[in-house]
Scaffold this motif. Sequence first.
Motif, short mmCIF file in Angstrom:
data_model
loop_
_atom_site.label_atom_id
_atom_site.label_comp_id
_atom_site.label_asym_id
_atom_site.label_seq_id
_atom_site.Cartn_x
_atom_site.Cartn_y
_atom_site.Cartn_z
N ASP A 20 -32.76 2.56 -38.62
CA ASP A 20 -31.83 1.52 -38.56
C ASP A 20 -30.66 2.19 -38.43
OD1 ASP A 20 -33.73 0.01 -41.33
OD2 ASP A 20 -33.67 -0.44 -39.05
N LEU A 21 -30.02 2.31 -37.14
CA LEU A 21 -28.88 3.10 -37.12
C LEU A 21 -27.61 2.10 -36.95
CD1 LEU A 21 -27.64 5.91 -35.99
CD2 LEU A 21 -28.20 4.97 -33.59
N SER A 22 -26.81 2.33 -37.74
CA SER A 22 -25.65 1.57 -38.00
C SER A 22 -24.46 1.86 -37.12
CB SER A 22 -25.19 1.33 -39.32
OG SER A 22 -23.97 0.61 -39.50
N VAL A 23 -23.83 1.13 -36.32
CA VAL A 23 -22.78 1.42 -35.39
C VAL A 23 -21.79 0.34 -35.55
CG1 VAL A 23 -22.14 1.88 -33.05
CG2 VAL A 23 -24.69 2.33 -33.89
N SER A 24 -20.48 1.02 -35.72
CA SER A 24 -19.52 -0.02 -35.83
C SER A 24 -18.88 -0.19 -34.35
CB SER A 24 -18.54 0.49 -36.75
OG SER A 24 -17.72 1.80 -36.27
N LEU A 25 -18.61 -1.29 -34.14
CA LEU A 25 -18.02 -1.72 -32.70
C LEU A 25 -16.58 -1.99 -32.70
CD1 LEU A 25 -21.06 -3.91 -31.22
CD2 LEU A 25 -20.75 -1.24 -31.00
N ASP A 26 -15.74 -1.29 -31.73
CA ASP A 26 -14.32 -1.86 -31.42
C ASP A 26 -14.35 -2.95 -30.86
OD1 ASP A 26 -14.86 -0.98 -28.99
OD2 ASP A 26 -13.51 0.51 -28.88
N ARG A 27 -13.40 -3.66 -30.64
CA ARG A 27 -12.90 -4.98 -29.99
C ARG A 27 -13.57 -4.80 -28.41
NH1 ARG A 27 -7.60 -6.89 -28.33
NH2 ARG A 27 -7.91 -8.63 -27.13
N GLU A 32 -17.66 -6.19 -24.19
CA GLU A 32 -18.48 -5.91 -23.28
C GLU A 32 -19.96 -6.13 -23.77
OE1 GLU A 32 -17.27 -1.88 -22.84
OE2 GLU A 32 -15.73 -2.07 -21.64
N LEU A 33 -20.40 -5.86 -24.92
CA LEU A 33 -21.69 -6.12 -25.43
C LEU A 33 -22.20 -7.73 -25.31
CD1 LEU A 33 -24.28 -4.68 -26.14
CD2 LEU A 33 -23.47 -4.86 -28.66
N ALA A 34 -21.08 -8.74 -25.44
CA ALA A 34 -21.18 -9.89 -25.67
C ALA A 34 -21.49 -10.38 -24.11
CB ALA A 34 -20.02 -10.70 -26.13
N MET A 35 -20.61 -9.91 -23.05
CA MET A 35 -20.65 -10.04 -21.48
C MET A 35 -22.21 -9.68 -21.32
SD MET A 35 -19.53 -11.13 -18.82
CE MET A 35 -17.74 -11.31 -18.88
N LEU A 36 -22.55 -8.52 -21.48
CA LEU A 36 -23.77 -8.17 -21.05
C LEU A 36 -24.94 -8.94 -21.69
CD1 LEU A 36 -23.34 -4.29 -21.40
CD2 LEU A 36 -23.68 -5.58 -19.49
N ASP A 44 -30.80 -10.02 -28.01
CA ASP A 44 -31.37 -8.60 -28.47
C ASP A 44 -30.40 -7.91 -28.16
OD1 ASP A 44 -32.89 -6.77 -29.70
OD2 ASP A 44 -34.47 -6.71 -28.40
N VAL A 45 -29.31 -7.35 -28.92
CA VAL A 45 -28.48 -6.55 -28.82
C VAL A 45 -29.07 -5.03 -28.98
CG1 VAL A 45 -26.39 -5.52 -29.70
CG2 VAL A 45 -26.55 -8.08 -29.75
N ASP A 46 -30.06 -4.94 -29.69
CA ASP A 46 -30.92 -3.49 -29.87
C ASP A 46 -31.14 -3.28 -28.28
OD1 ASP A 46 -30.17 -3.22 -32.36
OD2 ASP A 46 -31.95 -3.75 -33.01
N ASP A 47 -31.74 -4.05 -27.55
CA ASP A 47 -32.24 -3.79 -26.22
C ASP A 47 -31.26 -3.28 -25.35
OD1 ASP A 47 -34.24 -3.74 -24.17
OD2 ASP A 47 -33.31 -5.44 -23.45
N LEU A 49 -28.24 -1.99 -26.01
CA LEU A 49 -27.82 -0.69 -26.72
C LEU A 49 -28.76 0.44 -26.02
CD1 LEU A 49 -26.56 -1.46 -30.10
CD2 LEU A 49 -25.17 -0.95 -28.19
N GLN A 50 -30.09 0.12 -26.19
CA GLN A 50 -30.97 1.21 -25.74
C GLN A 50 -31.00 1.35 -24.33
OE1 GLN A 50 -34.97 -0.60 -26.91
NE2 GLN A 50 -34.78 0.32 -28.96
N ARG A 51 -30.73 0.19 -23.45
CA ARG A 51 -30.45 0.38 -21.98
C ARG A 51 -29.13 1.21 -21.88
NH1 ARG A 51 -31.26 -5.36 -19.14
NH2 ARG A 51 -33.39 -5.96 -19.95
N GLY A 52 -28.17 0.90 -22.66
CA GLY A 52 -26.84 1.84 -22.33
C GLY A 52 -27.11 3.37 -22.67
N VAL A 53 -27.76 3.59 -23.39
CA VAL A 53 -28.14 5.08 -23.94
C VAL A 53 -28.92 5.72 -22.97
CG1 VAL A 53 -29.41 6.55 -25.40
CG2 VAL A 53 -28.08 4.77 -26.55
N HIS A 54 -29.91 4.74 -22.22
CA HIS A 54 -30.73 5.26 -21.22
C HIS A 54 -29.80 5.72 -19.94
CE1 HIS A 54 -34.37 4.95 -23.30
NE2 HIS A 54 -34.43 3.72 -23.23
N MET A 55 -28.81 4.53 -19.72
CA MET A 55 -28.19 4.87 -18.56
C MET A 55 -26.97 5.66 -18.54
SD MET A 55 -26.46 1.25 -17.07
CE MET A 55 -25.12 1.54 -15.80
#
Length: 107
Positions: A20-27, A32-36, A44-47, A49-55
């Motif tokens: 359970d990785l807790s990440v604080s997000l700036d505005r 950008e995450l909402a747009m994606l 599923d925001v976790d999915d 974030l995983q795609r972002g790390v892979h990219m």
Amino acid sequence: MGLDELNDDVTNAYSNLDDDLSVSLDRETRTELAMLSAVFGTDDVDDLLQRGVHMLFRSTVDTGDMDFQLRGAYDVTYDEYLAGMTYDEMTGQDQYPQRDDERRYQM
């Protein structure tokens, strides 16, 4: 530093990651995450974030930035890390003594 230190650091970093990785997000990141999320039609925001790390990882490897960073910090490349040995170890160059070029052509 070298390949052994890199292996140790990667192993330590991996073991320090919690499920359970807790990440604080700036505005900006939140926007950008909402747009994606809307574009991909997922809640599923976790999915995402995983795609972002892979990219980011793939981009870093493809552009050579991974090798640049590894060479500066550990004096190895990503290919050497994957192979588990340095290029000198692969080619056997580290088995021979260094030539003394100053005395090489003296008679």
